[in-house]
Write an enzyme that holds these catalytic residues in place. Structure first.
Site, PDB file in Angstrom:
ATOM      1  NE  ARG A  25      24.426  59.148 129.350  1.00 56.06           N
ATOM      2  CZ  ARG A  25      24.707  58.614 128.163  1.00 56.06           C
ATOM      3  NH1 ARG A  25      24.294  59.202 127.061  1.00 56.06           N
ATOM      4  NH2 ARG A  25      25.393  57.516 128.079  1.00 56.06           N
ATOM      5  NE  ARG A  29      25.458  63.611 123.485  1.00 60.35           N
ATOM      6  CZ  ARG A  29      25.565  62.352 123.055  1.00 60.35           C
ATOM      7  NH1 ARG A  29      26.400  62.056 122.096  1.00 60.35           N
ATOM      8  NH2 ARG A  29      24.804  61.403 123.559  1.00 60.35           N
ATOM      9  NE  ARG A  38      31.153  67.088 123.029  1.00 53.99           N
ATOM     10  CZ  ARG A  38      30.662  66.106 122.288  1.00 53.99           C
ATOM     11  NH1 ARG A  38      30.413  64.946 122.829  1.00 53.99           N
ATOM     12  NH2 ARG A  38      30.394  66.312 121.039  1.00 53.99           N
ATOM     13  CG  ASP A  75      30.527  56.588 130.368  1.00 52.73           C
ATOM     14  OD1 ASP A  75      29.579  57.202 129.852  1.00 52.73           O
ATOM     15  OD2 ASP A  75      30.791  55.403 130.089  1.00 52.73           O
ATOM     16  CE1 TYR A 155      28.573  50.179 125.334  1.00 52.88           C
ATOM     17  CE2 TYR A 155      27.776  49.382 127.447  1.00 52.88           C
ATOM     18  CZ  TYR A 155      27.559  50.074 126.268  1.00 52.88           C
ATOM     19  OH  TYR A 155      26.349  50.657 126.030  1.00 52.88           O
TER      20      TYR A 155
END
Ligand code: CP3
Length: 349
Positions: A25, A29, A38, A75, A155
Site C-alpha cells: 500500500r 491515501r 482521487r 485491487d 470477500y
C-alpha cells in the site's frame, strides 16, 4: 540471464549490499497527491480502470521515496468484478459485493470474458513501464499482483470484509464439493489474469492471502496451499522464471508448509512472525520479505528506528526484501516513510 535490478537479484536468491525495499500500500491515501487525484477522478475504481491515473498513482511513491519496486495500482477485487459480481467501494466503508452464497450463484460468474473488464489494467502496466524508463527509474522493478483464491472468496461470499468469516467457512467446511467449484473458477481466472500481467510487463508477482490466518490446519492446506500451488504451477508452465512472492498473512508456523508446498519464490512475513523463527525455518529455504508493523511506521521516531534495525539485524545476512508486515496506514505521515527508507539505505552491519 541474470537480473540487474537489486529487487530482482534478491528474488533470484542473491544477497545484495543494497537491501531492496518497497511497502505494501505504498500508493494510497497517506499521500496528498493520491487524495488530490482521487478527488479529481471521482472515486477509487475510476482510478483503477483509467491507465493514465493508475500509472500516475503507481509512480507517486517512487518519485518521492525511490523504493526498489513499484506495485501496480489496482485491487484484488477486480477479479470478482470481472467475473460478473457487482462491486462498489463506498467512501470510508470498504468494498461491498453482492454475495455469492451457493452453487446456484456461481452461474453469474463468467471466466471467459474477464479481459473485457481487465484490459485497462494491462494498459496501466505498459504505461507504467514506459514512465519508469522515461523518468530514469531504470533500477525500479514493477510488481503485479492478485489475491489468492481463499482471500478473494472471503470477500465474494461475505459480500465485503468480515469479522468472523462464518458464511465462507460454513460453505467451505459444510459443502466442500461446491465450494471447490468457486475456488476452481478463481484459480483459472487468476492464472489468466497473472499471465496477462506478465505479458504486459510486470517483472514479479505477489499473491496476497490476507485472510489465510482464519483457517485450521486441514482447511489451510486445502484452501490456501493447494489452490496457490495450482496457480504457481499454471503460471510457471508459461513463464518458468517469473518470481512469485506469496504472502500468507496470519499463517504463523503453517508458513513453512506453505513455503515448501506452493512453489513460490519468496515468502512475505506479516508483523506477528518472530524474526528468529523466520530466519531459521523460512529464510533457509527461500528469500523472505517483511515485516515491520505498519503502526511502527505510523509512530515514527525512535520506535521506528529500533524496530527497523532489529529486522535488518535479523534478516539481512541472507536474501531479504524490506517491507511492512501489512499495508501502510492512511494516517501515516509521509516523512516517516522517508525516515524508514533512509534507515534501510544507511544500514551497515
Ligand atoms: O500500493 C499498493 O499496495 C498497490 C495497490 C493495492 C490496493 N489494494 C489499493 C487499494 C493492493 C496491492 C491492494 C490489495 C488488497 N485489496 C488486499 C490485500 C492486501 C491487504 O490489505 O490485506 C485486500 C484485502 C484488498 C481489498 C480492499 N481494497 C479493501 C478491504 C479495501 C478497503 C480498505 C481500505 O484500506 O480502504 C480496499 C480499498 C483500497 N485498495 C484502497 C487502495 C489504495 C483505498 C481506496 C481509497 O479509499 O482511496
Amino acid at each position: 540471464m541474470q537480473p540487474k535490478k537489486p529487487f530482482l537479484k534478491v528474488l533470484n536468491n542473491q544477497t545484495e549490499n543494497h537491501i531492496p525495499c518497497w511497502f505494501m500500500r505504498q500508493a494510497g491515501r497517506y499521500l496528498p497527491e493520491y487524495r488530490a487525484l482521487r478527488e479529481e477522478a471521482g472515486g477509487f475504481l475510476n482510478m483503477v480502470y483509467n491507465p493514465e491515473n493508475a500509472s500516475e498513482i503507481t509512480l507517486q511513491p517512487i518519485r518521492r521515496f525511490k523504493m526498489d519496486a513499484a506495485i501496480l495500482f489496482s485491487d484484488i477485487l477486480v477479479v470478482p468484478q470481472a467475473l460478473g459480481q457487482k462491486l462498489e467501494f463506498l467512501a470510508g466503508e470498504g468494498p461491498k459485493l453482492n454475495k455469492v452464497s451457493n452453487e446456484k450463484d456461481l452461474k453469474i460468474l463468467d471466466v471467459k470474458n474477464i479481459d473485457n473488464i481487465l484490459s485497462p489494467v494491462y494498459e496501466t502496466i505498459k504505461l507504467t513501464r514506459q514512465k519508469l524508463t522515461d523518468e530514469g527509474f531504470d533500477q525500479t522493478a514493477l510488481i503485479g499482483f492478485a489475491g489468492s483464491p481463499w482471500t478473494v472468496a472471503t470477500y465474494m461470499v461475505e459480500g465485503g470484509g468480515s469479522k468472523t468469516y462464518e458464511n465462507v467457512k460454513s460453505w467451505a467446511y459444510g459443502n466442500p464439493e461446491t465450494f471447490q467449484k468457486l475456488i476452481d473458477i478463481l484459480v483459472s481466472s487468476t492464472t489468466h489474469y497473472l499471465i496477462k500481467q506478465i505479458e504486459a510487463g510486470v517483472e514479479a508477482i505477489q499473491l496476497f492471502d490476507s485472510w489465510s490466518g482464519v483457517l485450521d490446519e486441514d482447511n489451510f492446506n486445502k484452501w490456501v496451499i493447494v489452490p496457490t500451488a495450482q496457480i504457481v504451477a499454471n503460471v510457471r508452465e508459461k513463464y518458468p522464471n517469473i518470481p512469485i512472492i506469496g504472502f500468507p498473512r496470519g499463517a504463523g508456523t503453517m508458513s513453512k508448509n506453505y513455503a515448501e508446498k506452493t512453489g513460490i519464490t519468496v515468502i512475505g512475513l506479516d508483523f506477528t512472525m518472530p524474526l528468529d523463527w523466520a530466519r531459521d525455518n523460512l529464510q533457509n529455504i527461500m528469500p523472505v520479505q517483511g515485516n515491520l508493523d505498519p503502526v511502527t511506521l505510523l509512530t515514527g521516531g525512535e520506535a521506528l528506528k529500533t524496530a527497523a534495525i532489529h529486522i535488518l539485524d535479523s534478516l539481512s545476512d541472507k536474501p531479504f526484501v524490506f517491507n511492512l508486515g501489512h499495508g501502510v496506514i492512511k494516517e501515516t505521515p509521509p516523512e516517516h516513510v522517508e525516515q524508514l527508507v533512509n534507515i534501510i539505505r544507511n544500514y551497515k552491519k
